[in-house]
Design a protein around this motif. Sequence first.
Motif, PDB file in Angstrom:
ATOM      1  N   THR A 270       0.788  -1.090   0.180  1.00 47.63           N
ATOM      2  CA  THR A 270      -0.180  -0.031   0.032  1.00 47.63           C
ATOM      3  C   THR A 270       1.121   1.222   0.014  1.00 47.63           C
ATOM      4  OG1 THR A 270       0.019   0.185   2.501  1.00 47.63           O
ATOM      5  CG2 THR A 270      -1.901  -1.037   1.298  1.00 47.63           C
ATOM      6  N   ILE A 271       0.390   2.242  -0.203  1.00 50.66           N
ATOM      7  CA  ILE A 271       0.946   3.586  -0.273  1.00 50.66           C
ATOM      8  C   ILE A 271       1.491   3.861   1.253  1.00 50.66           C
ATOM      9  CG2 ILE A 271       0.802   6.321  -0.743  1.00 50.66           C
ATOM     10  CD1 ILE A 271       0.766   4.617  -3.067  1.00 50.66           C
ATOM     11  N   GLU A 272       0.762   3.627   2.174  1.00 52.17           N
ATOM     12  CA  GLU A 272       1.144   3.957   3.549  1.00 52.17           C
ATOM     13  C   GLU A 272       2.223   3.141   3.998  1.00 52.17           C
ATOM     14  OE1 GLU A 272      -2.314   3.076   6.197  1.00 52.17           O
ATOM     15  OE2 GLU A 272      -1.081   3.540   7.794  1.00 52.17           O
ATOM     16  N   ALA A 273       2.161   1.643   3.153  1.00 54.15           N
ATOM     17  CA  ALA A 273       3.413   0.841   3.800  1.00 54.15           C
ATOM     18  C   ALA A 273       4.578   1.278   3.124  1.00 54.15           C
ATOM     19  CB  ALA A 273       2.844  -0.647   3.333  1.00 54.15           C
ATOM     20  N   LEU A 274       4.370   2.033   1.840  1.00 60.03           N
ATOM     21  CA  LEU A 274       5.460   2.352   1.105  1.00 60.03           C
ATOM     22  C   LEU A 274       6.361   3.468   1.853  1.00 60.03           C
ATOM     23  CD1 LEU A 274       7.493   2.683  -1.270  1.00 60.03           C
ATOM     24  CD2 LEU A 274       5.673   4.395  -2.355  1.00 60.03           C
ATOM     25  N   ALA A 275       5.277   4.559   2.327  1.00 67.18           N
ATOM     26  CA  ALA A 275       6.006   5.585   3.037  1.00 67.18           C
ATOM     27  C   ALA A 275       6.721   5.095   4.567  1.00 67.18           C
ATOM     28  CB  ALA A 275       4.872   6.430   3.642  1.00 67.18           C
ATOM     29  N   GLU A 276       6.084   4.133   5.051  1.00 70.76           N
ATOM     30  CA  GLU A 276       6.639   3.517   6.272  1.00 70.76           C
ATOM     31  C   GLU A 276       8.038   2.974   5.951  1.00 70.76           C
ATOM     32  OE1 GLU A 276       4.408   0.442   8.328  1.00 70.76           O
ATOM     33  OE2 GLU A 276       2.690   2.020   8.388  1.00 70.76           O
ATOM     34  N   ARG A 277       7.916   2.215   4.651  1.00 63.72           N
ATOM     35  CA  ARG A 277       9.232   1.599   4.419  1.00 63.72           C
ATOM     36  C   ARG A 277      10.472   2.588   3.972  1.00 63.72           C
ATOM     37  NH1 ARG A 277      10.649  -3.221   1.250  1.00 63.72           N
ATOM     38  NH2 ARG A 277       9.300  -4.244   3.024  1.00 63.72           N
ATOM     39  N   LYS A 278      10.090   3.926   3.316  1.00 62.00           N
ATOM     40  CA  LYS A 278      11.049   4.617   2.976  1.00 62.00           C
ATOM     41  C   LYS A 278      11.632   5.287   4.167  1.00 62.00           C
ATOM     42  CE  LYS A 278       9.939   6.898  -1.107  1.00 62.00           C
ATOM     43  NZ  LYS A 278       8.857   7.660  -1.886  1.00 62.00           N
ATOM     44  N   ALA A 279      10.670   5.692   5.388  1.00 64.53           N
ATOM     45  CA  ALA A 279      11.309   6.134   6.579  1.00 64.53           C
ATOM     46  C   ALA A 279      11.984   5.227   7.492  1.00 64.53           C
ATOM     47  CB  ALA A 279      10.004   6.572   7.214  1.00 64.53           C
ATOM     48  N   SER A 280      11.999   3.814   6.973  1.00 60.12           N
ATOM     49  CA  SER A 280      12.427   3.139   8.122  1.00 60.12           C
ATOM     50  C   SER A 280      14.129   3.006   7.798  1.00 60.12           C
ATOM     51  CB  SER A 280      11.934   1.684   7.751  1.00 60.12           C
ATOM     52  OG  SER A 280      12.810   1.197   6.532  1.00 60.12           O
ATOM     53  N   LYS A 281      15.038   2.141   8.527  1.00 60.03           N
ATOM     54  CA  LYS A 281      16.232   2.193   8.688  1.00 60.03           C
ATOM     55  C   LYS A 281      16.739   0.961   8.268  1.00 60.03           C
ATOM     56  CE  LYS A 281      17.598   5.698  12.395  1.00 60.03           C
ATOM     57  NZ  LYS A 281      16.567   6.402  11.806  1.00 60.03           N
ATOM     58  N   LEU A 282      15.898   0.338   7.301  1.00 58.33           N
ATOM     59  CA  LEU A 282      16.296  -0.964   6.671  1.00 58.33           C
ATOM     60  C   LEU A 282      17.304  -0.655   5.584  1.00 58.33           C
ATOM     61  CD1 LEU A 282      12.405  -2.163   6.028  1.00 58.33           C
ATOM     62  CD2 LEU A 282      14.299  -3.468   7.642  1.00 58.33           C
ATOM     63  N   GLU A 283      18.090  -1.627   5.429  1.00 61.67           N
ATOM     64  CA  GLU A 283      18.820  -1.765   4.139  1.00 61.67           C
ATOM     65  C   GLU A 283      18.114  -1.588   2.826  1.00 61.67           C
ATOM     66  OE1 GLU A 283      22.099  -4.523   4.110  1.00 61.67           O
ATOM     67  OE2 GLU A 283      22.190  -4.493   2.094  1.00 61.67           O
ATOM     68  N   MET A 284      18.212  -0.831   2.294  1.00 59.89           N
ATOM     69  CA  MET A 284      17.282  -0.809   1.043  1.00 59.89           C
ATOM     70  C   MET A 284      18.069  -0.493  -0.111  1.00 59.89           C
ATOM     71  SD  MET A 284      13.783   1.212   1.263  1.00 59.89           S
ATOM     72  CE  MET A 284      14.030   1.732   3.068  1.00 59.89           C
ATOM     73  N   VAL A 285      17.904  -1.349  -1.207  1.00 62.70           N
ATOM     74  CA  VAL A 285      18.493  -0.940  -2.744  1.00 62.70           C
ATOM     75  C   VAL A 285      17.444  -0.016  -3.272  1.00 62.70           C
ATOM     76  CG1 VAL A 285      19.071  -2.033  -4.607  1.00 62.70           C
ATOM     77  CG2 VAL A 285      19.683  -3.171  -2.512  1.00 62.70           C
ATOM     78  N   ASP A 286      16.180  -0.456  -3.204  1.00 61.71           N
ATOM     79  CA  ASP A 286      15.029   0.417  -3.667  1.00 61.71           C
ATOM     80  C   ASP A 286      13.755  -0.025  -2.765  1.00 61.71           C
ATOM     81  OD1 ASP A 286      13.336   2.104  -5.070  1.00 61.71           O
ATOM     82  OD2 ASP A 286      14.047   1.211  -7.150  1.00 61.71           O
ATOM     83  N   TRP A 287      12.863   0.838  -2.987  1.00 63.79           N
ATOM     84  CA  TRP A 287      11.661   0.488  -2.102  1.00 63.79           C
ATOM     85  C   TRP A 287      11.198  -1.034  -2.125  1.00 63.79           C
ATOM     86  CZ3 TRP A 287       7.203  -1.190  -4.112  1.00 63.79           C
ATOM     87  CH2 TRP A 287       6.833  -1.250  -5.513  1.00 63.79           C
ATOM     88  N   TYR A 288      11.242  -1.677  -3.219  1.00 64.65           N
ATOM     89  CA  TYR A 288      10.907  -2.918  -3.272  1.00 64.65           C
ATOM     90  C   TYR A 288      11.888  -4.104  -2.737  1.00 64.65           C
ATOM     91  CZ  TYR A 288      13.387  -3.125  -7.528  1.00 64.65           C
ATOM     92  OH  TYR A 288      14.385  -3.072  -8.510  1.00 64.65           O
ATOM     93  N   LEU A 289      13.029  -3.527  -2.536  1.00 67.81           N
ATOM     94  CA  LEU A 289      14.135  -4.438  -2.382  1.00 67.81           C
ATOM     95  C   LEU A 289      14.845  -3.922  -1.044  1.00 67.81           C
ATOM     96  CD1 LEU A 289      16.012  -6.750  -2.494  1.00 67.81           C
ATOM     97  CD2 LEU A 289      17.097  -5.838  -4.589  1.00 67.81           C
TER      98      LEU A 289
END
Length: 215
Positions: free
Chosen positions: A191-210
């Motif tokens: 969801t868009i909401e989950a995407l925003a949470e993902r972008k704000a997180s400190k997870l190691e991220m290559v892109d929002w989907y990875l």
Amino acid sequence: MEANTITSMPRIGDKAPDFEAVTTTGKLKFSDYNKGSWVILFSHPADFTPVCTTEMSGFAKEKEFFANHNTKLMGLSIDSIHAHIAWVNAVHEKTGVLFEFPIIADIDMSISKLYGMLQPGESETAAVRAVFIIDPEGKVRLIMYYPLNVGRNMAEIKRTLLALQTSDEHKVAMPLDWEPGKKVIIPAPKTIEALAERKASKLEMVDWYLAKKTL
Ligand code: BEZ
């Protein structure tokens, strides 16, 4: 059987076809054996052959690993129960390794055909080297097929079993070359909401989907 005709072949996600079999540990019904545990059902071309002896010994030596991961083993070849017993005994006497797991005597080829282990382009009379990893709900989760002249890789069999079990437990996916201790992939936001949470997180991220994390 006509060359290149495979009578049936379970696919990933299918219910593992049930069967009753004569084995080196007595008569067994697959669904009973599978109850409450993972099963690795694997075939080998023939008893008293060199590559098969190395593979069966490899499975036997990993007895503790599989028991510790709630996994039972079940071998199969198109040989008689007498040949199986003589081979188990010979390997035990020569090397001290005992094949304690059941080995199916599939002399009428019925189970080999049910699981697509008899691939006539490779051999009309001997099963190929197949591996089916079946979960405690009886679902086929992973399949490997190897030809007659190439032995399997025990490290890969163990790795894929652990990958499936870890994926189920943590609801994650495993990247290339994953091994226990390495980072896992978190499912992409839906969801868009989950995407925003993902972008704000400190997870190691290559892109929002990875995105990856350590368990
Ligand atoms: C073997 O296990 O060594 C083997 C069995 C069948 C064909 C080729 C090799």
